[in-house]
Motif scaffolding. Structure first.
Motif, short mmCIF file in Angstrom:
data_model
loop_
_atom_site.label_atom_id
_atom_site.label_comp_id
_atom_site.label_asym_id
_atom_site.label_seq_id
_atom_site.Cartn_x
_atom_site.Cartn_y
_atom_site.Cartn_z
N ILE B 44 0.86 -1.18 0.00
CA ILE B 44 0.00 0.00 0.00
C ILE B 44 0.90 1.23 0.00
CG2 ILE B 44 -1.72 1.32 1.32
CD1 ILE B 44 -2.69 -1.32 2.50
N GLN B 45 0.56 2.22 -0.82
CA GLN B 45 1.37 3.44 -0.87
C GLN B 45 1.07 4.27 0.38
OE1 GLN B 45 3.58 3.73 -3.57
NE2 GLN B 45 2.83 1.65 -3.75
N PHE B 46 1.64 3.83 1.51
CA PHE B 46 1.30 4.42 2.80
C PHE B 46 1.90 5.81 2.96
CE2 PHE B 46 1.95 5.32 7.25
CZ PHE B 46 0.73 5.01 7.79
N PRO B 47 1.07 6.85 3.13
CA PRO B 47 1.63 8.20 3.32
C PRO B 47 1.84 8.54 4.79
CG PRO B 47 -0.71 8.31 2.77
CD PRO B 47 -0.39 6.86 3.02
N HIS B 48 3.09 8.44 5.25
CA HIS B 48 3.40 8.82 6.63
C HIS B 48 3.05 10.29 6.87
CE1 HIS B 48 5.81 5.12 7.23
NE2 HIS B 48 5.55 5.34 8.50
N ASN B 145 6.42 10.22 2.21
CA ASN B 145 5.26 9.36 2.07
C ASN B 145 5.62 7.95 2.49
OD1 ASN B 145 3.12 11.01 1.24
ND2 ASN B 145 4.11 11.28 -0.74
N ILE B 146 6.18 7.17 1.59
CA ILE B 146 6.62 5.83 1.94
C ILE B 146 7.91 5.95 2.72
CG2 ILE B 146 7.36 3.61 1.01
CD1 ILE B 146 5.56 4.23 -1.40
N ALA B 147 8.02 5.16 3.82
CA ALA B 147 9.19 5.25 4.69
C ALA B 147 10.47 5.04 3.90
CB ALA B 147 9.08 4.20 5.80
N GLU B 148 11.47 5.87 4.16
CA GLU B 148 12.77 5.69 3.55
C GLU B 148 13.84 6.03 4.56
OE1 GLU B 148 13.55 9.55 0.99
OE2 GLU B 148 11.67 8.61 0.41
N ASN B 149 15.04 5.51 4.33
CA ASN B 149 16.12 5.77 5.27
C ASN B 149 16.81 7.07 4.91
OD1 ASN B 149 15.93 3.58 6.97
ND2 ASN B 149 17.12 2.27 5.62
#
Lengths: 250, 184
Positions: B44-48, B145-149
């Motif tokens: 799912i394109q989860f938007p944080h 949006n999507i978690a990234e490091n």
């Protein structure tokens, strides 16, 4: 009997009284050699089963083993006490100085001999220099058929081929207990946790705890009167943390 | 033999060939490196960004961070607690996998982003207890949006912070730089 000070070995370090931090007392008089500790250790520490063929090559992997000895010639054989043998967590460990990759180092915080798997390059010098022969080497990536991978302990690294491993005194349990104690704002209590082998032992032959504190059970057992406890190959100056009690009726 | 090959390489056509080979190897290497830095494909394109914008705390969905080793990823039941009251959930195409997961009971296969290798034993609890905030390691999630490091979670990154935290405290420094604290 030769004592430590009689030996003129330059490698032997005698820097005052060695104390250590974590220690163990093994009562050989009540050990029945049932191998429950061996099984528990394998489960706790994700130790692979090498199978029949590799076992035949002497590549069996155990962090703890039960040594058995006997006296006399057949048929007049007299069994002596069983002797559980694992890493003695030496204060002056022979395995440490020979590692070219500094993969086996002494923990200043916990006073244990560490094995850092990601640093190990598999020279096996440490195993060759260990007088207790307790280090085991991953000769292969041993397969675990389903559903065995489901019982992996998530707190312990699953080692890969080409690294050395050995008993860690269940350092994952030490850390867990320390973490829990710290979150509750107190010190780790004696007997609050123990190693997998001590936990599994049906006759309570193995006792684990702090040897630098006088109010622990391990300390009391080590220093009780004319103790029958002795340390293995102490004359080599390895300063082991495990005390074996034998022939004294505890 | 070697001289023949060398002579051929030194003529204009040979130099072009060397250039092409070098360029293709270089571009493959660059592509390979960039592929390791991509955020993984999520179910799912989860938007944080949106969720934090609503004022939801990190620990509401990742409560494990304050209690134990793993922060945890919320189950679809937790998502559904809010989302079943939102009209848009029923119609949105992006949220269809969530609706499907709740109806079928299958869990959503999220792909972990901030991971450490198997030989590193990381525990969230002491880090939160020591006053670290989530964004110190995971970056400002209200901007993504999507978690990234935001940074490579490697040993240098960990140790820098450990040494800084210990400061002048000798005992703390020994504990925080001990191999056995993270590797066992």
């Amino acid at each position: 009997m030769t004592t430590l000070s009689d030996l003129k070995i330059s490698e032997v370090k005698l820097e005052g009284e060695h104390v250590g931090k974590w220690g163990m007392v093994i009562d050989q008089d009540i050990c029945t050699g049932c191998q429950a500790c061996v099984a528990a250790c394998s489960m706790e520490n994700n130790i692979p089963f090498v199978g029949e063929e590799d076992s035949g090559y002497g590549r069996a992997m155990h962090w703890i083993r039960i040594e058995r000895f006997w006296e006399g010639e057949y048929p007049e054989v007299k069994m002596t006490n069983q002797q559980p043998m694992m890493c003695q967590q030496c204060g002056s460990a022979p395995c440490e100085p020979v590692c070219p990759a500094f993969a086996t180092v002494h923990s200043q915080a916990e006073q244990l001999n560490l094995q850092v798997y990601n640093r190990c390059v598999g020279t096996r010098y440490c195993a060759n220099n260990c007088p207790y022969q307790v280090r085991t080497f991953n000769w292969r990536d041993y397969q675990r058929p389903e559903p065995l991978p489901n019982q992996f302990n998530p707190d312990v690294t699953v080692r890969r081929r080409g690294v050395m491993e050995k008993c860690t005194f269940c350092i994952q349990r030490i850390h867990k207990a320390q973490d829990k104690a710290k979150s509750e704002g107190r010190e780790v209590a004696d007997g609050e946790f123990t190693t997998a082998c001590a936990q599994a032992c049906p006759s309570n032959a193995i006792t684990f705890g702090r040897i630098d504190k006088e109010d622990t059970l391990v300390y009391q057992m080590m220093h009780h009167g004319q103790s029958h406890g002795k340390k293995h190959l102490e004359e080599l100056g390895t300063l082991p943390s495990i005390t074996y009690m034998n022939g004294g009726g505890a | 033999m070697l001289k023949k090959i060398f002579d051929w390489l030194m003529q204009p056509l040979g130099l072009i060939a060397v250039g092409i080979v070098f360029l293709s190897v270089f571009s493959v290497a660059v592509y390979g490196l960039s592929a390791t830095q991509q955020t993984p494909e999520q179910p799912i394109q989860f938007p944080h960004k949106t969720h934090i914008g609503f004022g939801i705390q990190c620990l509401y969905c990742h409560p494990g961070a304050a209690k134990g080793p793993a922060a945890g990823i919320p189950s679809q039941a937790k998502c559904w607690a809010c989302h079943n009251q939102i009209e848009k959930t029923q119609t949105s195409v992006l949220l269809a996998p969530l609706k499907e997961a709740v109806l079928s009971g299958n869990s959503i296969q999220w792909v972990p982003v901030a991971i450490v290798p198997d030989f590193v034993q990381f525990n969230h609890r002491p880090h939160i207890a020591a006053g670290k905030n989530c964004e110190d390691c995971h970056g400002d999630m209200s901007q993504v949006n999507i978690a990234e490091n935001p940074q490579v979670l490697n040993m240098g990154f960990c140790l820098n912070c450990h040494i800084e935290t210990a400061g002048e405290d000798e005992e703390k420094l020994i504990k925080l730089t001990d191999c056995g604290t993270c590797h066992y």
